[in-house]
Motif scaffolding. Structure first.
Motif, short mmCIF file in Angstrom:
data_model
loop_
_atom_site.label_atom_id
_atom_site.label_comp_id
_atom_site.label_asym_id
_atom_site.label_seq_id
_atom_site.Cartn_x
_atom_site.Cartn_y
_atom_site.Cartn_z
N ASP A 102 5.36 4.29 11.36
CA ASP A 102 6.41 3.92 10.42
C ASP A 102 7.27 2.81 11.00
OD1 ASP A 102 5.47 5.97 8.83
OD2 ASP A 102 6.87 7.44 9.66
N LEU A 103 7.58 1.82 10.16
CA LEU A 103 8.39 0.67 10.57
C LEU A 103 9.73 0.74 9.85
CD1 LEU A 103 5.70 -2.17 10.26
CD2 LEU A 103 6.03 -0.53 12.11
N ASN A 249 12.88 -2.73 -3.80
CA ASN A 249 11.62 -3.28 -3.26
C ASN A 249 10.56 -2.20 -3.05
OD1 ASN A 249 12.69 -5.94 -3.11
ND2 ASN A 249 13.66 -5.43 -1.15
N TYR A 250 10.69 -1.07 -3.77
CA TYR A 250 9.72 0.03 -3.61
C TYR A 250 8.33 -0.40 -4.05
CZ TYR A 250 7.05 4.07 -5.23
OH TYR A 250 6.05 4.97 -5.48
N ARG A 251 7.34 0.08 -3.29
CA ARG A 251 5.93 -0.16 -3.63
C ARG A 251 5.09 0.91 -2.94
NH1 ARG A 251 2.67 -4.56 -5.29
NH2 ARG A 251 0.54 -4.49 -4.49
N LEU A 252 4.21 1.56 -3.71
CA LEU A 252 3.26 2.52 -3.17
C LEU A 252 1.87 1.94 -3.34
CD1 LEU A 252 2.32 5.38 -2.21
CD2 LEU A 252 2.38 6.08 -4.62
N GLU A 253 1.12 1.90 -2.25
CA GLU A 253 -0.21 1.33 -2.30
C GLU A 253 -1.15 2.10 -1.38
OE1 GLU A 253 0.30 -2.71 -1.16
OE2 GLU A 253 1.32 -2.23 0.72
N ARG A 254 -2.43 2.00 -1.71
CA ARG A 254 -3.47 2.58 -0.86
C ARG A 254 -4.19 1.43 -0.16
NH1 ARG A 254 -5.82 5.78 -4.19
NH2 ARG A 254 -5.26 7.80 -3.26
N GLU A 255 -4.23 1.51 1.17
CA GLU A 255 -4.84 0.45 1.95
C GLU A 255 -6.28 0.82 2.30
OE1 GLU A 255 -2.10 0.17 5.21
OE2 GLU A 255 -1.00 -1.46 4.22
N PRO A 256 -7.12 -0.16 2.61
CA PRO A 256 -8.49 0.13 3.02
C PRO A 256 -8.50 1.06 4.24
CG PRO A 256 -8.22 -2.21 2.57
CD PRO A 256 -6.86 -1.61 2.51
N GLY A 257 -9.44 1.99 4.24
CA GLY A 257 -9.50 2.96 5.33
C GLY A 257 -8.82 4.27 4.99
N GLY A 258 -8.16 4.35 3.81
CA GLY A 258 -7.58 5.61 3.38
C GLY A 258 -6.19 5.88 3.92
N THR A 259 -5.27 4.94 3.75
CA THR A 259 -3.88 5.13 4.17
C THR A 259 -2.95 4.84 2.99
OG1 THR A 259 -4.33 4.50 6.46
CG2 THR A 259 -2.05 4.39 5.74
N LEU A 260 -2.07 5.79 2.69
CA LEU A 260 -1.05 5.58 1.67
C LEU A 260 0.18 4.97 2.34
CD1 LEU A 260 -1.31 8.97 -0.24
CD2 LEU A 260 -2.10 6.74 -1.07
N ALA A 269 15.00 -1.86 5.70
CA ALA A 269 13.62 -1.86 5.20
C ALA A 269 12.82 -0.77 5.90
CB ALA A 269 12.98 -3.22 5.45
N ARG A 270 12.05 -0.03 5.11
CA ARG A 270 11.24 1.06 5.65
C ARG A 270 9.80 0.88 5.20
NH1 ARG A 270 15.96 2.84 3.50
NH2 ARG A 270 17.38 4.00 4.85
N SER A 271 8.87 1.14 6.11
CA SER A 271 7.45 1.15 5.80
C SER A 271 6.88 2.45 6.34
CB SER A 271 6.74 -0.06 6.43
OG SER A 271 5.34 0.06 6.26
N ILE A 272 6.45 3.35 5.45
CA ILE A 272 6.00 4.69 5.83
C ILE A 272 4.53 4.82 5.45
CG2 ILE A 272 6.37 7.17 5.47
CD1 ILE A 272 9.25 6.32 4.54
N SER A 273 3.72 5.27 6.39
CA SER A 273 2.28 5.40 6.19
C SER A 273 1.86 6.85 6.33
CB SER A 273 1.50 4.53 7.20
OG SER A 273 1.89 3.17 7.11
N ILE A 274 1.00 7.31 5.42
CA ILE A 274 0.46 8.66 5.45
C ILE A 274 -1.05 8.57 5.33
CG2 ILE A 274 0.40 10.93 4.33
CD1 ILE A 274 3.17 10.41 3.29
N GLU A 275 -1.76 9.09 6.30
CA GLU A 275 -3.22 9.12 6.24
C GLU A 275 -3.68 10.08 5.16
OE1 GLU A 275 -5.83 8.19 10.08
OE2 GLU A 275 -4.70 10.05 10.18
N GLU A 276 -4.67 9.67 4.38
CA GLU A 276 -5.19 10.56 3.36
C GLU A 276 -5.90 11.77 3.98
OE1 GLU A 276 -6.44 9.03 -0.69
OE2 GLU A 276 -7.03 7.38 0.63
N ARG A 277 -6.36 11.64 5.21
CA ARG A 277 -6.96 12.79 5.87
C ARG A 277 -5.96 13.91 6.06
NH1 ARG A 277 -10.15 11.40 11.20
NH2 ARG A 277 -8.05 10.87 11.87
#
Length: 508
Positions: A102-103, A249-260, A269-277
């Motif tokens: 998380d950034l 500036n909210y945005r929800l996206e799915r990145e390649p490799g399976g990360t929300l 500014a916050r950048s939060i990542s959650i693995e789909e696993r």
């Protein structure tokens, strides 16, 4: 793959100095007034400047030592962090167990192009040592670390139908901020802040007298209504401001490799990542005010969110702020890669006995204080009898309404690969939990539940809060539901249990 030891950004000392200067400046004014009562103003100003210089210089020097003694390395198998002078700490996380990067960047860090990086495993240990924090590094370095540590090579072909952007900010969603419980909290905090600040400057009595003078010719009821309206206005302004700060500036996206990935924030500014696993489902949360506006927010039910970590980073599990219910259902389906949202499917109605229990609880809660007031009125003063009558007229019907609503909101079902449970009235929640994520069932039945033929089923999981309950389900129907949701888990305990026609509930 990086194997060399790296340092934090050297501008960390500048950040510390600026922050300490702000803190010293904020405390300088009340300190000056306090000292000027006992010494000349020039001398008081000199002492304050000397103290500020000591705080800024000492803090900056300490942070320079921290920067010199801190280094990190991202290897092929582990992420390592060494820091400390007298007490040296060496931290190490296995790459395969890293679940989030998380950034975060407050306004000063954003101005300097820096971010704070939090690398977590999603686990919680006794010492709280489940994450590494790099504070700060450059924004480019933070993004590099996030991509490198969360890059998972998929085992096979991935379903790409829901990749890319899943949701973006709609400014109209801000209308749900004033109806949240945050507005009530801010309203009470505003009133308390006025009294606290006036006490700091020794003017609390003057403030109270000023308020009394404004309402000298009005009734107590009118004064209460006006003050409540002012508190509500302050709460609304505070809730709107907090919403803009958190979700701009909210945005929800799915990145390649399976990360929300959730990106949001106006000043910080916050950048939060959650693995789909880690994902085991989603939860739709509908506080009363938000639900009345036909809206809901979406939270992730993910493994590795320990209780202590959840308290500190509670908003990290939110995938979508309060939005129209159809939008929330759509986002839930996209997050779960399902064609239809399990959270909007028809659920099994709970028996009438569950409604009777809630009516009894509600009436008991409402009439007990009324009876106490009536008793005190009979013993002390007739005024309390009028108060008790008013409470009975207001709380009684209100309790019945909430009890009936609580029963209507009860429901459960098995929707495809998901176990769905819904409950609550002041805060209604609908959880869609992967059946494969359920590792156990807890069956509770009180004496009164046994008499009513009810029981409470709690699905145990390693995700989210760790347990999700189905309250007051019919006894035979509830056990059959648990057995169908997770086959063989309850089979040894269900011998002789048959689902009678009376136990089959209708579906709405």
């Amino acid at each position: 793959m990086s194997e060399d030891w790296r340092r934090l950004d050297r501008r960390t000392v500048l950040v510390t100095a600026v922050v300490l200067a702000g803190v010293a400046g904020g405390g300088a004014l009340p300190a000056f007034f306090a000292l000027s009562d006992s010494m000349p103003a020039v001398r008081a100003a000199g002492w304050i400047l000397a103290g500020a210089a000591l705080v800024i210089g000492g803090g900056s020097a300490a942070d320079h030592v921290r920067w010199r003694r801190t280094r990190y390395r991202i290897g092929a198998e582990r992420a390592e962090l060494h820091t400390g002078l007298l007490l040296v700490k060496r931290r190490s996380l296995a790459r395969e167990r890293i679940r989030s990067v998380d950034l975060t960047a407050h306004p000063l860090l954003r101005l300097l192009g820096l971010v704070k990086v939090r690398i977590g495993t999603g686990e919680h240990h006794a010492g709280g040592e489940s994450a590494l924090e790099l504070d700060p590094v450059s924004r480019a370095e933070g993004e590099r670390l996030r991509r490198e540590l969360l890059d998972r090579t998929p085992a096979g072909a991935e379903d790409t139908r829901h990749d890319g952007s899943l949701a973006e900010l709609d400014p109209r969603w801000i209308r749900y901020a004033p109806v949240s419980f945050v507005a009530v909290v801010f309203g009470g905090a505003a009133a308390g802040a006025v009294m606290q600040v006036s006490e700091w400057f020794g003017a609390q009595r003057e403030v109270i007298d000023w308020i009394g003078d404004r309402f000298e010719d009005t009734s107590i009821l009118s004064m209460i209504l006006v003050l409540t309206a002012l508190a509500a206005l302050a709460g609304t302004v505070g809730a709107l401001g907090l919403w803009v700060e958190m979700w701009w500036n909210y945005r929800l996206e799915r990145e390649p490799g399976g990360t929300l990935r959730v990106r949001r924030g106006l000043f910080t500014a916050r950048s939060i990542s959650i693995e789909e696993r880690r994902l085991r489902g989603v939860e739709l949360v509908e506080p009363l005010g938000v639900r009345m506006c036909r809206a809901a927010r979406v939270d992730a039910v993910a493994t590795g969110i320990a209780e202590g970590e959840e308290d500190e980073h509670a908003d990290h599990k939110t995938l979508l702020p309060a939005a129209p219910r159809e939008v929330a259902d759509r986002v839930a389906a996209q997050v779960l890669r399902e064609p239809e949202p399990p959270t909007s499917a028809p659920l099994t109605v709970h028996p009438r006995a569950a409604r009777t229990r809630r009516l009894r609880w509600a009436l008991w809660s409402a009439l007990t204080p009324t009876a106490v007031l009536a008793l005190l009125g009979a013993l002390l003063t007739p005024v309390l009898l009028y108060v008790a009558a008013g409470c009975a007229l207001v709380l009684g019907p209100l309790a019945v309404v909430f009890a009936l609503d609580a029963h209507r909101n009860l429901g459960h079902g098995v929707i495809g690969d998901y176990l769905v449970a819904r409950s609550g009235t002041v805060r209604r929640t609908t959880v869609a939990l992967q059946r494969g994520g359920v590792i156990g069932w807890t069956v509770k039945q009180s004496y009164f539940q046994r008499r009513a033929g009810l029981l409470t089923l709690t699905a145990t999981t390693a995700a989210g809060t760790g347990a999700y309950a189905v309250h007051d389900a019919g006894q035979d129907e509830g056990l059959t539901f648990a057995a169908d949701a997770v086959p063989d888990l309850l089979a040894p305990f269900l011998e002789g249990v048959r689902q009678t026609p009376e136990a089959r509930s209708t579906v709405r």
